[in-house]
Design an enzyme around this catalytic site. Structure first.
Site, PDB file in Angstrom:
ATOM      1  N   LYS A  93       0.875  -1.119   0.024  1.00 57.57           N
ATOM      2  CA  LYS A  93      -0.001   0.060   0.095  1.00 57.57           C
ATOM      3  C   LYS A  93       0.864   1.230   0.015  1.00 57.57           C
ATOM      4  O   LYS A  93       1.850   1.325   0.826  1.00 57.57           O
ATOM      5  CB  LYS A  93      -0.708   0.119   1.179  1.00 57.57           C
ATOM      6  CG  LYS A  93      -1.978  -0.580   1.359  1.00 57.57           C
ATOM      7  CD  LYS A  93      -2.758  -0.438   2.519  1.00 57.57           C
ATOM      8  CE  LYS A  93      -3.700  -1.547   3.068  1.00 57.57           C
ATOM      9  NZ  LYS A  93      -2.913  -2.776   3.632  1.00 57.57           N
TER      10      LYS A  93
ATOM     11  N   SER B   7       5.693   6.703  -0.590  1.00 59.37           N
ATOM     12  CA  SER B   7       6.889   6.076  -0.626  1.00 59.37           C
ATOM     13  C   SER B   7       7.559   5.794   0.888  1.00 59.37           C
ATOM     14  O   SER B   7       8.861   5.853   1.037  1.00 59.37           O
ATOM     15  CB  SER B   7       7.910   6.891  -1.428  1.00 59.37           C
ATOM     16  OG  SER B   7       7.295   7.242  -2.526  1.00 59.37           O
ATOM     17  N   ARG B   8       6.700   5.397   1.817  1.00 58.78           N
ATOM     18  CA  ARG B   8       7.143   5.049   2.966  1.00 58.78           C
ATOM     19  C   ARG B   8       7.906   6.348   3.796  1.00 58.78           C
ATOM     20  O   ARG B   8       8.492   5.924   4.668  1.00 58.78           O
ATOM     21  CB  ARG B   8       8.173   3.802   3.134  1.00 58.78           C
ATOM     22  CG  ARG B   8       7.559   2.549   2.487  1.00 58.78           C
ATOM     23  CD  ARG B   8       6.436   1.891   3.518  1.00 58.78           C
ATOM     24  NE  ARG B   8       5.875   0.834   3.216  1.00 58.78           N
ATOM     25  CZ  ARG B   8       4.690   0.590   2.358  1.00 58.78           C
ATOM     26  NH1 ARG B   8       4.055   1.946   2.145  1.00 58.78           N
ATOM     27  NH2 ARG B   8       3.976  -0.460   2.217  1.00 58.78           N
ATOM     28  N   LEU B   9       7.562   7.452   3.156  1.00 59.24           N
ATOM     29  CA  LEU B   9       8.368   8.571   4.021  1.00 59.24           C
ATOM     30  C   LEU B   9       7.279   9.276   4.976  1.00 59.24           C
ATOM     31  O   LEU B   9       7.025  10.457   4.876  1.00 59.24           O
ATOM     32  CB  LEU B   9       8.997   9.510   2.998  1.00 59.24           C
ATOM     33  CG  LEU B   9       9.930   9.090   1.947  1.00 59.24           C
ATOM     34  CD1 LEU B   9      10.418  10.139   0.965  1.00 59.24           C
ATOM     35  CD2 LEU B   9      11.048   8.512   2.711  1.00 59.24           C
TER      36      LEU B   9
END
Ligand SMILES: Cc1cc2nc3c(=O)[nH]c(=O)nc-3n(C[C@H](O)[C@H](O)[C@H](O)COP(=O)(O)O)c2cc1C
Length: 213
Positions: free
Chosen positions: A13, A191-193
């Protein structure tokens, strides 16, 4: 293994949440804003939180309870003081609570010390509960072994006869308040940031820091 469990590693996700720039100086103000947003966005069980306690051997245990009040910068919930969580809190008042609001891609992690609220406050909330819940609080010897479900029903019937009118609050049932020392707000980002904003209580002032996702 189930088909759904097999698929978990292929599920990537991506998140796109509101930014956590310009946060308020009070974590309680941000908590209130996020809580209102969770309710408005119809997060299922917005006030359900995972409470983690630590037992005598150092083994943690977690369970969901309902947040019933945020007052005087303390998070209040109600339970059985003789339950597993109650027994653990009596020996080690440190606890952590966690909210997860998936639609908003948000998590709030709170740690601090727990203490019992006053008997008067517990009485006031207990008396506002439906009769069935009041009888249930007496009938359930929470966290103790149960021979069978009949045992519970029998106790409820006995208690119903014992208290034909008002049901008094059981002495072993009441509220706990978690007094936080750290509150971390997590907002999912692309982006997982992800954003992680941490408020820590230092010399009576809430200091803000950020953590890597
Ligand atoms: C959605 C949800 C809400 C719950 N709310 C409460 C609550 O407010 N108080 C409570 O004592 N247990 C509540 N429970 C039950 C607890 O998760 C737990 O089973 C119980 O408190 C016994 O925990 P313990 O044996 O670790 O002490 C709730 C469970 C769920 C799934």
């Amino acid at each position: 293994m189930s088909e759904e469990l097999k698929k978990l590693k292929d599920d990537h996700k991506d998140f796109r949440g509101e930014s956590l720039d310009n946060p308020p100086s009070s974590p309680f103000e941000l908590f209130s804003t996020w809580f209102d947003a969770a309710v408005k966005n119809q997060e299922l069980e917005s006030n359900a939180m995972c409470v983690s306690t630590v037992g005598q051997t150092g083994m943690p245990s977690s369970r969901i309870v309902y947040l019933k009040e945020l007052r005087n910068e303390e998070f209040v919930y109600y339970t059985n003081y003789s339950s597993q969580k109650g027994t653990e809190l009596a020996l080690n008042p440190n606890a952590s609570i966690l909210f997860f609001w998936p639609k908003m891609q948000r998590q709030i992690r709170i740690s601090g010390m727990t203490s019992k609220i006053s008997a008067e406050e517990s009485d006031a909330y207990f008396s506002s509960r439906p009769r069935e819940s009041q009888l249930g609080a007496w009938a359930s010897h929470q966290s103790e072994l149960l021979e069978n479900s009949e045992e519970l029903k029998t106790r409820v019937a006995m208690l119903n006869a014992k208290y034909p009118e008002e049901v008094p609050r059981p002495p072993h049932w009441g509220g706990y308040a978690l007094i936080p020392i750290e509150i971390e707000f997590w907002q999912g980002q692309p982006s997982r940031l992800h954003d992680r904003l941490v408020y820590s209580l230092m010399e009576n002032t809430w200091r803000q820091t950020r953590k890597n996702p």
